[in-house]
Design a protein around this motif. Structure first.
Motif, PDB file in Angstrom:
ATOM      1  N   VAL A   4      27.766  15.491 -12.686  1.00  0.00           N
ATOM      2  CA  VAL A   4      26.898  15.486 -13.861  1.00  0.00           C
ATOM      3  C   VAL A   4      26.150  14.150 -13.667  1.00  0.00           C
ATOM      4  N   LEU A   5      26.755  13.066 -13.062  1.00  0.00           N
ATOM      5  CA  LEU A   5      26.382  11.653 -13.197  1.00  0.00           C
ATOM      6  C   LEU A   5      25.280  11.665 -11.913  1.00  0.00           C
ATOM      7  N   ARG A   6      25.608  12.547 -11.026  1.00  0.00           N
ATOM      8  CA  ARG A   6      24.816  12.576  -9.619  1.00  0.00           C
ATOM      9  C   ARG A   6      23.691  13.387  -9.885  1.00  0.00           C
TER      10      ARG A   6
ATOM     11  N   TYR B 207      24.657  22.317  -9.270  1.00  0.00           N
ATOM     12  CA  TYR B 207      26.070  21.754  -9.717  1.00  0.00           C
ATOM     13  C   TYR B 207      27.129  22.239  -9.189  1.00  0.00           C
ATOM     14  N   ASP B 208      27.751  21.313  -8.212  1.00  0.00           N
ATOM     15  CA  ASP B 208      28.996  21.822  -7.387  1.00  0.00           C
ATOM     16  C   ASP B 208      29.846  20.776  -7.325  1.00  0.00           C
ATOM     17  N   PRO B 209      30.753  20.668  -8.471  1.00  0.00           N
ATOM     18  CA  PRO B 209      31.853  19.811  -8.262  1.00  0.00           C
ATOM     19  C   PRO B 209      32.992  19.705  -7.125  1.00  0.00           C
ATOM     20  N   ASP B 210      32.781  21.020  -6.654  1.00  0.00           N
ATOM     21  CA  ASP B 210      33.699  21.040  -5.289  1.00  0.00           C
ATOM     22  C   ASP B 210      33.282  20.271  -4.318  1.00  0.00           C
ATOM     23  N   ARG B 211      32.161  19.781  -4.306  1.00  0.00           N
ATOM     24  CA  ARG B 211      31.615  19.007  -2.956  1.00  0.00           C
ATOM     25  C   ARG B 211      32.492  17.489  -3.087  1.00  0.00           C
ATOM     26  N   TRP B 212      33.033  17.310  -4.488  1.00  0.00           N
ATOM     27  CA  TRP B 212      33.824  15.809  -4.617  1.00  0.00           C
ATOM     28  C   TRP B 212      35.333  16.335  -4.141  1.00  0.00           C
TER      29      TRP B 212
END
Ligand code: HEM
Length: 536
Positions: free
Chosen positions: A395-397, A451-456
């Motif tokens: 989200v912040l990215r 939006y791809d949280p899995d990248r983290w």
């Protein structure tokens, strides 16, 4: 002959004005305007003929010559920033930046310009934007540059002192030391108690809406939460927006208008002393002063708030901060800590509802980490919230609450090469827009706009990029966000509570495009985010 002499003198005076203003930038609009308007009149009075024709002639020659001289110089190859590409209108005048600022699309415009022109773009007569991770350290890190004029407006002339945000150099370091102590791990424990009470109140209100099956504007409710919390922190109370279901006294709206105006006027700071006189700008300041009196009268709180630390009530400092400094910084906490956190939370909800699979995984994680709702306000287990944290990072990215911020300034005699690539001359203003840097495929790859949280979360393959140094939602260096750790706690506690307690869905089809309503007024602003909410 007399008219010719007058016209020639008017042109010479205009050129002299250009040379002077180029060297000494005006500090206030009213003085500069007064000087410009009065000079042609004085010229007519001195040289004559004192006629309407003389006055019209002298004014048209003076202002046309001035405009032509400024435009020609700014577009010329002799201008120190001539080697940096950018839109013609931006190179000529700051009015371009004002127009972009009014549209609220500054972050999108800067990103588009970088896509078009490359890493370094000229966005003002003396201003550039850099979308390059190496520049983050050189500009914001140790040995970097001080804040530019943009930040001058974040102070209240009547208090005779600047807020932390407007300070530079040693003055900033001294005040920042007090803030840093206020944000220590011990202090955060006290703040968590204050925060937990406010989140509990939010849940009580939302439970009622869920039982009634009502649709609500969740973005607005997050604003109530963060305002109430910041009021408690800065002045031991002051807002009761959750209790009242809105901004009863209009203080929040006045603050928001003030920030919005400031973000636009900050592009031409010499106009600020004039705008500063507006009643809406004063209303929020009056609120801060009234709350200060109330906070002093109330005495020490059971749990130490931010005021306690900013006022140095535990006596660490040799020289105690003045009341004026603490009022200013208390107001700053409200400006800096309200819409930033609430926008991040609203965007988090939007990202969850737009990505049902990720939403389900985030809920499942919260259920595992916090089997009991009662424990959710305890930050002790935040380390275990890997998926929720990644969701918030993403989200912040993609949607940093301060997407383009203000510029740093290269002081006189400090011209240098930045990131081994860009030669930046003295007096240049440098902007580092987080929004563009976060979406740059050189920093986040593949699909930087997705939006791809899995990248983290996943181990990265050779072709993938996740450059932590390019993740700057809280900025970087000595003047980064003073409350980063508090903000993370606030986001994680609130996001977990919402995930644990409710099922949500968009109430209107337009909500699917809600992120397009996000505007960059230094801190972001957005439209209504209507959702249906039910108890899980
Ligand atoms: C998600 C939430 C937040 C985000 C993304 C955020 C982001 C930022 C950023 C990018 C800056 C640098 C601004 C600039 O250079 O123009 C900043 C500064 C600051 N923030 Fe935050 N912030 C958040 C929450 C908060 C909260 C809750 C507070 C509460 C007190 C706060 C207080 C401050 C202060 C005092 C500064 C000025 C620091 C200085 O100049 O030394 N922020 N924040």
């Amino acid at each position: 002959m007399a008219l010719e002499r007058l016209a020639f003198s008017a042109a010479a005076l205009a050129l002299a004005n250009h040379v002077y203003c180029n060297r000494y930038e005006p500090k206030t609009a009213h003085n500069a305007l007064l000087a410009l308007v009065s000079q042609p009149i004085l010229l007519v009075l001195l040289l004559g003929p004192k006629t309407i024709t003389g006055l019209l002639l002298v004014n048209s020659v003076f202002f046309t010559t001035l405009a032509l001289s400024i435009t020609t110089y700014r577009l010329s190859p002799w201008h120190p920033l001539a080697h940096i590409p950018g839109p013609r209108a931006a190179r000529i005048s700051k009015l371009w930046a004002v127009k972009v600022g009014i549209s609220g699309n500054r972050h999108r415009v800067l990103k588009d310009l970088h896509d078009l022109y490359g890493d370094c773009v000229r966005i003002g007569p003396n201003e550039i934007s850099i979308n390059n991770v190496e520049a983050v350290k050189s500009v914001l890190g140790p040995g970097g540059f001080q804040k530019g004029q943009f930040y001058d407006i974040f102070s209240d002339a009547k208090l005779g002192t600047s807020t932390l945000l407007g300070l530079r150099g040693d003055a900033h370091a001294n005040r920042r030391r007090i803030w840093n102590r206020g944000m220590s791990t011990d202090s955060l424990k006290d703040f968590e108690v204050i925060l937990a009470k406010r989140v509990a109140l939010l849940l009580t209100q939302l439970d009622e809406f869920a039982r009634e099956g009502r649709q609500i504007d969740i973005a607005e409710w997050f604003t109530y939460l963060t305002s109430d919390f910041m009021g408690d922190m800065a002045f031991g109370g002051g807002f009761e927006m959750m209790r009242d279901g809105g901004d009863k006294d209009g203080v929040y709206a006045a603050n928001k208008l003030g920030v919005k105006l400031s973000s636009i006027i900050a592009q031409i700071p010499w106009l600020w002393p004039t705008i500063n006189l507006l009643p809406s700008v004063q209303q929020f300041r009056l609120f801060a002063r009234q709350r200060t009196k109330a906070r002093i009268a109330a005495g020490p709180k059971e749990h130490k708030d931010l005021w306690y630390h900013l006022m140095d009530e535990d006596g660490h400092e040799k020289v105690k901060p003045t009341i004026a400094e603490v009022v200013g910084d208390g107001a700053l906490a409200i400006v800096a800590g309200t819409d930033t956190s609430s926008l991040a939370l609203a965007t988090f909800v939007w990202c969850m509802l737009s990505n049902p699979d990720i939403y389900a995984r985030a809920k499942a994680e919260v259920d595992t980490v916090y089997p009991d709702l009662d424990a959710i306000l305890d930050a002790g287990k935040h380390e275990e919230l890997k998926i929720v944290t990644a969701c918030l990072q993403e989200v912040l990215r993609l949607f940093p609450p301060i997407p383009s911020a203000g510029a740093r300034k290269v002081s006189a005699g400090d011209s240098r090469l930045i990131a081994n690539r860009f030669f930046i001359p003295e007096h240049t203003q440098i902007c580092l827009p987080a929004y563009a840097i976060h979406r740059n495929p050189k920093n986040f790859y593949p699909a930087p706009e997705k939006y791809d949280p899995d990248r983290w979360l996943r181990p990265l393959s050779d072709s993938e990029i996740l450059n932590q140094a390019a993740f700057i939602p809280f900025s970087y260096g000595a003047a980064n966000c003073a409350a980063k750790n508090l903000a993370w706690r606030e986001l994680l506690i609130t996001a977990s509570a919402i995930l644990k307690q409710y099922d949500m869905r968009f109430a209107e089809p337009e909500a699917g495009h809600w992120v397009d309503t996000i505007k960059d007024f230094y801190v972001t602003d957005a439209g209504k985010l209507k959702v249906h909410i039910t108890l899980r």
